[in-house]
Design a protein around this motif. Structure first.
Motif, short mmCIF file in Angstrom:
data_model
loop_
_atom_site.label_atom_id
_atom_site.label_comp_id
_atom_site.label_asym_id
_atom_site.label_seq_id
_atom_site.Cartn_x
_atom_site.Cartn_y
_atom_site.Cartn_z
N LEU A 144 0.83 -1.20 0.00
CA LEU A 144 0.00 0.00 0.00
C LEU A 144 0.87 1.25 0.00
CD1 LEU A 144 -2.74 1.53 0.49
CD2 LEU A 144 -2.25 1.27 2.94
N LEU A 145 0.58 2.16 -0.93
CA LEU A 145 1.09 3.51 -0.87
C LEU A 145 -0.04 4.37 -0.31
CD1 LEU A 145 2.99 5.92 -1.44
CD2 LEU A 145 2.04 5.98 -3.77
N LEU A 146 0.13 4.83 0.91
CA LEU A 146 -0.91 5.59 1.60
C LEU A 146 -0.53 7.06 1.56
CD1 LEU A 146 -3.45 5.58 3.41
CD2 LEU A 146 -1.93 5.31 5.37
N VAL A 147 -1.35 7.85 0.88
CA VAL A 147 -1.10 9.29 0.74
C VAL A 147 -2.37 10.02 1.18
CG1 VAL A 147 0.77 9.39 -0.91
CG2 VAL A 147 -1.50 8.90 -1.75
N SER A 148 -2.53 10.11 2.49
CA SER A 148 -3.75 10.67 3.06
C SER A 148 -3.39 11.72 4.10
CB SER A 148 -4.57 9.55 3.72
OG SER A 148 -5.65 10.08 4.48
N GLY A 149 -3.84 12.96 3.87
CA GLY A 149 -3.63 14.02 4.85
C GLY A 149 -2.17 14.18 5.23
N GLY A 150 -1.87 14.07 6.52
CA GLY A 150 -0.50 14.22 6.99
C GLY A 150 0.30 12.94 6.95
N HIS A 151 -0.16 11.94 6.19
CA HIS A 151 0.52 10.65 6.11
C HIS A 151 0.98 10.36 4.69
CE1 HIS A 151 -2.05 10.45 9.68
NE2 HIS A 151 -1.14 9.64 10.18
N THR A 152 2.22 9.95 4.55
CA THR A 152 2.74 9.40 3.30
C THR A 152 3.58 8.19 3.70
OG1 THR A 152 2.77 11.53 2.18
CG2 THR A 152 4.16 9.80 1.27
N GLN A 153 3.08 7.01 3.39
CA GLN A 153 3.70 5.78 3.86
C GLN A 153 3.60 4.68 2.82
OE1 GLN A 153 1.48 4.74 7.36
NE2 GLN A 153 2.33 6.40 8.60
N THR A 154 4.55 3.76 2.88
CA THR A 154 4.38 2.47 2.21
C THR A 154 4.17 1.43 3.31
OG1 THR A 154 6.80 2.30 2.08
CG2 THR A 154 5.61 2.96 0.08
N VAL A 155 3.14 0.62 3.12
CA VAL A 155 2.72 -0.31 4.16
C VAL A 155 2.47 -1.68 3.54
CG1 VAL A 155 0.96 -0.82 5.91
CG2 VAL A 155 1.61 1.56 5.43
N LEU A 156 2.99 -2.71 4.16
CA LEU A 156 2.68 -4.07 3.76
C LEU A 156 1.38 -4.47 4.47
CD1 LEU A 156 3.36 -6.72 2.34
CD2 LEU A 156 4.77 -7.34 4.31
N VAL A 157 0.31 -4.60 3.70
CA VAL A 157 -0.97 -5.03 4.25
C VAL A 157 -0.98 -6.55 4.23
CG1 VAL A 157 -3.48 -4.93 3.99
CG2 VAL A 157 -2.08 -2.93 3.41
N GLU A 158 -0.73 -7.14 5.38
CA GLU A 158 -0.61 -8.60 5.47
C GLU A 158 -1.98 -9.26 5.60
OE1 GLU A 158 3.73 -8.95 7.65
OE2 GLU A 158 1.95 -8.70 8.91
N ALA A 159 -2.89 -8.63 6.31
CA ALA A 159 -4.24 -9.14 6.53
C ALA A 159 -5.05 -8.01 7.14
CB ALA A 159 -4.23 -10.36 7.46
N VAL A 160 -6.36 -8.17 7.21
CA VAL A 160 -7.19 -7.18 7.88
C VAL A 160 -6.75 -7.11 9.34
CG1 VAL A 160 -9.52 -6.58 8.61
CG2 VAL A 160 -9.14 -7.54 6.33
N ASP A 262 10.10 6.07 -7.35
CA ASP A 262 11.36 5.52 -6.83
C ASP A 262 11.18 4.91 -5.45
OD1 ASP A 262 14.51 5.57 -6.95
OD2 ASP A 262 13.97 6.37 -4.98
N ARG A 263 10.42 5.58 -4.58
CA ARG A 263 10.21 5.08 -3.23
C ARG A 263 9.34 3.81 -3.22
NH1 ARG A 263 13.77 5.83 -0.34
NH2 ARG A 263 14.65 5.44 -2.37
N CYS A 264 8.36 3.76 -4.13
CA CYS A 264 7.55 2.55 -4.24
C CYS A 264 8.38 1.38 -4.76
CB CYS A 264 6.35 2.81 -5.16
SG CYS A 264 5.06 3.80 -4.41
N GLU A 265 9.28 1.66 -5.69
CA GLU A 265 10.16 0.62 -6.21
C GLU A 265 11.02 0.05 -5.08
OE1 GLU A 265 13.30 -0.04 -9.91
OE2 GLU A 265 12.80 1.99 -9.24
N ARG A 266 11.52 0.93 -4.20
CA ARG A 266 12.33 0.48 -3.07
C ARG A 266 11.49 -0.37 -2.11
NH1 ARG A 266 16.83 -1.23 -2.16
NH2 ARG A 266 15.56 -2.84 -1.22
N ALA A 267 10.28 0.08 -1.80
CA ALA A 267 9.42 -0.66 -0.88
C ALA A 267 9.00 -1.99 -1.48
CB ALA A 267 8.19 0.18 -0.54
N LEU A 268 8.75 -2.00 -2.77
CA LEU A 268 8.34 -3.24 -3.44
C LEU A 268 9.46 -4.28 -3.36
CD1 LEU A 268 6.13 -4.64 -5.09
CD2 LEU A 268 7.23 -3.72 -7.15
N ALA A 269 10.70 -3.84 -3.49
CA ALA A 269 11.83 -4.77 -3.37
C ALA A 269 11.87 -5.39 -1.98
CB ALA A 269 13.13 -4.02 -3.66
#
Length: 367
Positions: A144-160, A262-269
């Motif tokens: 997940l690339l989360l770009v919401s309000g004051g948040h910009t993160q890459t997150v591994l969504v493993e499960a709910v 570029d940042r998503c490519e790094r997180a994906l790796a």
């Protein structure tokens, strides 16, 4: 009370008041895990905040209080349902502006007590993270690339309910960078759409803005330097013509896209081992509606053999359908937490176990 999805559909009333949209929605989760939006009402407050150039927390809370009951009534009416027809009530409990969160959560608690229905207090970030289950029936795991309000993160969504943050911003979030760029260029709020409109007429190669963090091994983001470069360039060009503003916006967007890809490519790796043979990259949050960013990520996804999944623009912005859906996903798994005991939280990290990323923000470490 546990509502097993295997036996019947679950109908949830969702409420969202975390910032400057007052929203209510009715969503139905079917036994097979698919979802239907029966209604989704959103009232923007930009008219109330326009004179101040940004969202004023007290004004936002008062605006939520003035219209939330009407919005809920309209959501139920458009869904052709009564309050007695819903199985559960869900409300955003954080993160966000504390006054607005208290309004929505308090109203939801009162409704739950009056009807003896379960209340789920939902993390706004989790609601964004799970929206693709509603729109595309995509189930975890995914990046997940989360770009919401004051948040910009890459997150591994493993499960709910199970999330692992990989990267975050060390200073400004992407949405903040768009808003501040719009303000310094004299554009109207909301900043993101205003910058995007001007950029459509500009030259993305007009100015050579920096690409902060690009090529760095850690998958974090930084946008403060880019924002500062835009400000300094704009100051050198005063007075600004419309064409110059368009070029500044287009060049800013181009730099943003390069950085994010570029940042998503790094997180994906970092995440590939957890994502299967054809991993999915999900983009969620308000900035996910930006068309140039979506195109850039689609090109990257195609080249990398990744499936890109982005909700429709209306469901990228803050809305109550995503809140109701997140509640339905939790209910289906027996994850029924007592929302009556939950307090509003201005800060509520999606991955509460992650180490904070130290940055230069006025409030210290980013969540």
């Amino acid at each position: 009370m546990v509502l097993p999805a295997e036996s019947h559909a679950i109908t949830i009333l969702g409420i969202e008041t975390s910032c400057d949209e007052t929203a209510a929605a009715v969503v139905v989760r079917a036994p097979d895990g698919s979802g239907t939006i029966a209604s989704n009402i959103i009232r923007s407050q930009w008219a109330e905040h326009a004179a101040y150039g940004g969202v004023v927390p007290e004004i936002a809370a008062r605006a939520h209080l003035a219209c939330l009951d009407t919005i809920i009534e309209q959501a139920l009416r458009d869904a052709d349902r009564k309050l007695s027809d819903v199985d559960a009530i869900a409300a955003t409990a954080g993160p966000g502006l504390i006054g607005g969160l208290m309004v929505g959560l308090t109203v939801a608690k009162a409704m739950a007590i009056a009807t003896s229905k379960p209340l789920l207090a939902i993390n706004h970030l989790e609601a964004h993270a799970l929206t693709v289950g509603l729109t595309d029936q995509l189930k975890p795991p995914y990046l997940l690339l989360l770009v919401s309000g004051g948040h910009t993160q890459t997150v591994l969504v493993e499960a709910v309910g199970r999330y692992k943050r990989l990267g975050s911003t060390i200073d400004d979030a992407l949405g903040e960078a768009f808003d501040k760029t719009a303000k310094l260029l004299g554009l109207e709020a909301p900043g993101g759409p205003a910058v995007e409109r001007m950029a459509e007429r500009g030259d993305p190669a007009a100015f050579a803005f920096p690409r902060p963090m690009r090529g760095r091994p850690e998958p974090h983001f930084s946008f403060a330097g880019l924002k500062t470069a835009v400000r300094r360039t704009a100051q050198e060009l005063v007075p600004l013509s419309d064409s110059t503003v368009s070029d500044l916006c287009a060049s800013f967007e181009a730099a943003v896209c390069d950085c994010v890809v570029d940042r998503c490519e790094r997180a994906l790796a970092d995440a590939r081992a957890h994502l299967g043979e054809r991993p999915a990259l999900v983009v969620a949050g308000g900035v996910a509606a930006n068309k140039r960013l979506r195109r850039a990520l689609q090109v990257h996804a195609d080249n990398a053999g990744v499936r890109l999944v982005v909700p429709p623009p209306r469901l990228c912005a803050d809305n109550a359908a995503m809140v109701a859906w997140a509640a339905g996903e939790r209910l289906a798994r027996g994850m029924l937490h007592d929302g009556l005991a939950q307090s509003a939280r201005a800060r509520w990290p999606l991955d509460e176990l992650a180490d904070p990323v130290l940055g230069a923000g006025q409030k210290g470490a980013k969540a």
